[in-house]
Design a protein around this motif. Structure first.
Motif, PDB file in Angstrom:
ATOM      1  N   UNK A  43       0.813  -1.216   0.000  1.00 23.77           N
ATOM      2  CA  UNK A  43       0.000   0.000   0.000  1.00 23.77           C
ATOM      3  C   UNK A  43       0.854   1.278   0.000  1.00 23.77           C
ATOM      4  N   UNK A  44       2.149   1.121   0.134  1.00 26.30           N
ATOM      5  CA  UNK A  44       3.045   2.260  -0.041  1.00 26.30           C
ATOM      6  C   UNK A  44       3.123   2.647  -1.521  1.00 26.30           C
ATOM      7  N   UNK A  45       2.911   1.646  -2.381  1.00 26.53           N
ATOM      8  CA  UNK A  45       3.036   1.887  -3.824  1.00 26.53           C
ATOM      9  C   UNK A  45       1.690   1.892  -4.544  1.00 26.53           C
ATOM     10  N   UNK A  46       0.741   1.116  -4.061  1.00 25.56           N
ATOM     11  CA  UNK A  46      -0.528   0.952  -4.774  1.00 25.56           C
ATOM     12  C   UNK A  46      -1.698   1.075  -3.797  1.00 25.56           C
ATOM     13  N   UNK A  47      -2.778   1.676  -4.285  1.00 20.11           N
ATOM     14  CA  UNK A  47      -3.980   1.781  -3.463  1.00 20.11           C
ATOM     15  C   UNK A  47      -4.807   0.507  -3.508  1.00 20.11           C
ATOM     16  N   UNK A  48      -4.661  -0.266  -4.581  1.00 23.99           N
ATOM     17  CA  UNK A  48      -5.424  -1.499  -4.754  1.00 23.99           C
ATOM     18  C   UNK A  48      -4.702  -2.365  -5.782  1.00 23.99           C
ATOM     19  N   UNK A  49      -5.162  -3.600  -5.932  1.00 22.26           N
ATOM     20  CA  UNK A  49      -4.524  -4.463  -6.934  1.00 22.26           C
ATOM     21  C   UNK A  49      -4.782  -3.942  -8.348  1.00 22.26           C
ATOM     22  N   UNK A  50      -5.865  -3.189  -8.524  1.00 22.22           N
ATOM     23  CA  UNK A  50      -6.155  -2.595  -9.823  1.00 22.22           C
ATOM     24  C   UNK A  50      -5.071  -1.600 -10.220  1.00 22.22           C
ATOM     25  N   UNK A  51      -4.511  -0.908  -9.239  1.00 19.80           N
ATOM     26  CA  UNK A  51      -3.477   0.078  -9.521  1.00 19.80           C
ATOM     27  C   UNK A  51      -2.177  -0.563  -9.987  1.00 19.80           C
ATOM     28  N   UNK A  52      -2.000  -1.846  -9.735  1.00 18.82           N
ATOM     29  CA  UNK A  52      -0.819  -2.537 -10.260  1.00 18.82           C
ATOM     30  C   UNK A  52      -0.876  -2.561 -11.790  1.00 18.82           C
ATOM     31  N   UNK A  53      -2.085  -2.629 -12.328  1.00 20.50           N
ATOM     32  CA  UNK A  53      -2.257  -2.679 -13.780  1.00 20.50           C
ATOM     33  C   UNK A  53      -2.142  -1.288 -14.395  1.00 20.50           C
ATOM     34  N   UNK A  54      -2.581  -0.264 -13.679  1.00 16.06           N
ATOM     35  CA  UNK A  54      -2.581   1.108 -14.199  1.00 16.06           C
ATOM     36  C   UNK A  54      -1.802   2.020 -13.244  1.00 16.06           C
ATOM     37  N   UNK A  55      -0.481   1.841 -13.131  1.00 14.33           N
ATOM     38  CA  UNK A  55       0.247   2.572 -12.102  1.00 14.33           C
ATOM     39  C   UNK A  55       0.636   4.000 -12.458  1.00 14.33           C
ATOM     40  N   UNK A  56       0.685   4.341 -13.744  1.00 13.87           N
ATOM     41  CA  UNK A  56       1.336   5.591 -14.134  1.00 13.87           C
ATOM     42  C   UNK A  56       0.437   6.585 -14.857  1.00 13.87           C
ATOM     43  N   UNK A  57      -0.873   6.356 -14.885  1.00 15.93           N
ATOM     44  CA  UNK A  57      -1.732   7.227 -15.683  1.00 15.93           C
ATOM     45  C   UNK A  57      -1.751   8.670 -15.166  1.00 15.93           C
ATOM     46  N   UNK A  58      -1.784   8.863 -13.853  1.00 12.80           N
ATOM     47  CA  UNK A  58      -1.817  10.224 -13.316  1.00 12.80           C
ATOM     48  C   UNK A  58      -0.555  10.989 -13.710  1.00 12.80           C
ATOM     49  N   UNK A  59       0.585  10.331 -13.584  1.00 13.62           N
ATOM     50  CA  UNK A  59       1.846  10.980 -13.951  1.00 13.62           C
ATOM     51  C   UNK A  59       1.899  11.264 -15.446  1.00 13.62           C
ATOM     52  N   UNK A  60       1.419  10.312 -16.248  1.00 11.62           N
ATOM     53  CA  UNK A  60       1.444  10.489 -17.694  1.00 11.62           C
ATOM     54  C   UNK A  60       0.502  11.605 -18.133  1.00 11.62           C
ATOM     55  N   UNK A  61      -0.651  11.687 -17.494  1.00  8.80           N
ATOM     56  CA  UNK A  61      -1.583  12.776 -17.802  1.00  8.80           C
ATOM     57  C   UNK A  61      -0.961  14.136 -17.502  1.00  8.80           C
ATOM     58  N   UNK A  62      -0.211  14.231 -16.419  1.00  8.23           N
ATOM     59  CA  UNK A  62       0.457  15.490 -16.089  1.00  8.23           C
ATOM     60  C   UNK A  62       1.511  15.833 -17.139  1.00  8.23           C
ATOM     61  N   UNK A  63       2.224  14.835 -17.643  1.00 13.17           N
ATOM     62  CA  UNK A  63       3.219  15.078 -18.679  1.00 13.17           C
ATOM     63  C   UNK A  63       2.561  15.557 -19.965  1.00 13.17           C
ATOM     64  N   UNK A  64       1.435  14.946 -20.309  1.00  2.74           N
ATOM     65  CA  UNK A  64       0.695  15.375 -21.494  1.00  2.74           C
ATOM     66  C   UNK A  64       0.210  16.814 -21.321  1.00  2.74           C
ATOM     67  N   UNK A  65      -0.334  17.103 -20.153  1.00  2.00           N
ATOM     68  CA  UNK A  65      -0.829  18.456 -19.881  1.00  2.00           C
ATOM     69  C   UNK A  65       0.301  19.475 -19.974  1.00  2.00           C
ATOM     70  N   UNK A  66       1.460  19.145 -19.406  1.00  2.00           N
ATOM     71  CA  UNK A  66       2.599  20.054 -19.451  1.00  2.00           C
ATOM     72  C   UNK A  66       3.046  20.310 -20.885  1.00  2.00           C
TER      73      UNK A  66
END
Length: 226
Positions: A43-66
């Motif tokens: 839980x230090x790295x993931x909020x749920x097992x689903x997040x293991x599959x989609x770990x980087x979308x928030x960071x990638x969205x920020x890169x796209x926005x930038x």
């Protein structure tokens, strides 16, 4: 143990168990047990097992926005192209992880729903950027921005799926060509006095549209972000 090593062990354990036992049947305890790590570490790295599959979308969205924000009115279409390429390259760099995620999202409804929601976030980001670039708040302009954003995302997803299925040897070239087609659909074609060409906004190019994006990208790279 490094943070990267712990996260990698959790990811590999989760994906292996999803393959062996099924996504729904695998628990966080199963994952931590296979990885030899604690629940607190998970839980230090993931909020749920689903997040293991989609770990980087928030960071990638920020890169796209930038990338989109780091442009001027005259370089907006290049920024859209670069942002799409950024997302594609992220998946290409993931390699095997991207292929394993694709196999899972193709068969697990909950993961497919999560992926659809992620795609909607990208489309909304492109729509807002394109709408601002157009500078027109009319209903027809709003629809045009929505259609163009949907086309941009569809072009990326079409090429990405071809690569994931092993049908594309050069996905970067294919995504540039696909975006060229999108721009051709949403820009004004004009025939200047010296021959055929492509007009985008108020800027004319004597090159065909499929050659336009790489040329503009090289120009932007030479001059730096505006």
């Amino acid at each position: 143990m490094s943070k990267l090593a712990a996260r990698d062990r959790l990811t590999e354990a989760a994906l292996t168990l999803f393959d062996e036992s099924g996504y729904e049947q695998t628990t966080v305890d199963d994952i931590t047990g296979r990885a030899g790590l604690s629940r607190a570490t998970f839980f230090r790295y993931y909020r749920s097992k689903e997040d293991v599959i989609f770990p980087d979308h928030d960071r990638l969205l920020e890169q796209v926005k930038d990338r989109l924000l780091n442009s001027s009115h005259s370089t907006a279409l290049v920024a859209v192209s670069d942002a799409v390429r950024l997302v594609l390259l992220h998946y290409l760099e993931e390699g095997d992880l991207a292929h394993r995620r694709y196999a899972l999202t193709s068969t697990v409804p909950a993961l497919r729903d999560r992926e659809i929601a992620s795609v909607a976030r990208y489309q909304r980001l492109f729509r807002e950027f394109i709408s601002d670039w157009m500078g027109d708040q009319s209903e027809s302009a709003s629809l045009r921005a929505e259609l163009m954003a949907a086309s941009v995302v569809s072009a990326h997803n079409h090429v990405l799926r071809r690569w994931l299925r092993g049908e594309s040897a050069d996905p970067v070239r294919e995504v540039d060509e696909a975006l060229g087609q999108v721009i051709a659909l949403f820009t004004t074609q004009a025939a200047p006095a010296d021959g055929p060409g492509t007009t985008i906004a108020v800027f004319h190019s004597g090159q065909p549209v499929d050659a336009l994006l790489p040329a503009l990208r090289r120009l932007l790279d030479d001059s730096g972000p505006s």
